[in-house]
Design an enzyme around this catalytic site. Structure first.
Site, PDB file in Angstrom:
ATOM      1  N   VAL A  82       0.892  -1.294  -0.074  1.00 25.78           N
ATOM      2  CA  VAL A  82       0.088   0.065  -0.080  1.00 25.78           C
ATOM      3  C   VAL A  82       0.832   1.146   0.068  1.00 25.78           C
ATOM      4  O   VAL A  82       1.864   1.264   0.862  1.00 25.78           O
ATOM      5  CB  VAL A  82      -0.999   0.053   1.266  1.00 25.78           C
ATOM      6  CG1 VAL A  82      -1.876   1.389   1.435  1.00 25.78           C
ATOM      7  CG2 VAL A  82      -1.583  -1.186   1.380  1.00 25.78           C
ATOM      8  N   CYS A  83       0.614   2.250  -0.879  1.00 26.95           N
ATOM      9  CA  CYS A  83       1.009   3.669  -0.837  1.00 26.95           C
ATOM     10  C   CYS A  83      -0.096   4.536  -1.019  1.00 26.95           C
ATOM     11  O   CYS A  83      -1.361   4.042  -0.554  1.00 26.95           O
ATOM     12  CB  CYS A  83       2.045   3.590  -1.967  1.00 26.95           C
ATOM     13  SG  CYS A  83       1.267   3.684  -3.332  1.00 26.95           S
ATOM     14  N   LEU A  84       0.272   5.581  -0.995  1.00 29.87           N
ATOM     15  CA  LEU A  84      -0.859   6.696  -0.795  1.00 29.87           C
ATOM     16  C   LEU A  84      -1.839   6.657  -2.077  1.00 29.87           C
ATOM     17  O   LEU A  84      -3.023   6.535  -2.129  1.00 29.87           O
ATOM     18  CB  LEU A  84      -0.185   8.095  -0.845  1.00 29.87           C
ATOM     19  CG  LEU A  84      -1.284   9.302  -0.684  1.00 29.87           C
ATOM     20  CD1 LEU A  84      -1.923   9.014   0.773  1.00 29.87           C
ATOM     21  CD2 LEU A  84      -0.671  10.739  -0.727  1.00 29.87           C
TER      22      LEU A  84
END
Length: 125
Positions: A82-84
């Site tokens: 997960v990233c932004l």
């Protein structure tokens, strides 16, 4: 001489990721995996981004974006990175797949998609 800026690299990454054999999962797919308890969440955002909001149970490892390999990961269940916004996580998921983690995926749309998805009201508070 032609150059490609950072924004162009990000825009071009999604089709390239598909060509490299990577994969992404939707928020609804991740939600099903979480309900079954069969997913390992890996958050590669910066410290302030992670502190602001994160998916419950996610392991925070921003250094993996730069190639650190010091984290033992399960090979018997999906690993979702997960990233932004879904632009950094495919890089880490691709590296994990090359290292033998065939069940490594990127969360499509990242944390923004997670927060905006119906049913995730508790994470928006």
């Amino acid at each position: 001489m032609w150059t490609l800026g950072i924004a162009g690299v990000f825009l071009a990454w999604e089709p390239l990721w598909s060509l490299l054999g990577g994969g992404s999962v939707s928020v609804s797919h991740l939600r099903r995996w979480r309900q079954n308890g069969r997913v390992f969440l890996l958050d590669v955002r910066t410290g302030p981004e992670f502190s602001w909001r994160h998916i419950p149970g996610a392991i925070h490892r921003p250094d993996l974006l730069w190639g650190s390999r010091a984290l033992p990961l399960p090979k018997d269940r999906p690993v979702v990175v997960v990233c932004l916004t879904g632009h950094r996580s495919p890089v880490v998921a691709w590296r994990l797949r090359r290292a033998g983690f065939e069940n490594a995926f990127s969360l499509h749309g990242g944390m923004v998609a997670w927060l905006l998805a119906p049913g995730n009201k508790e994470e928006r508070q």
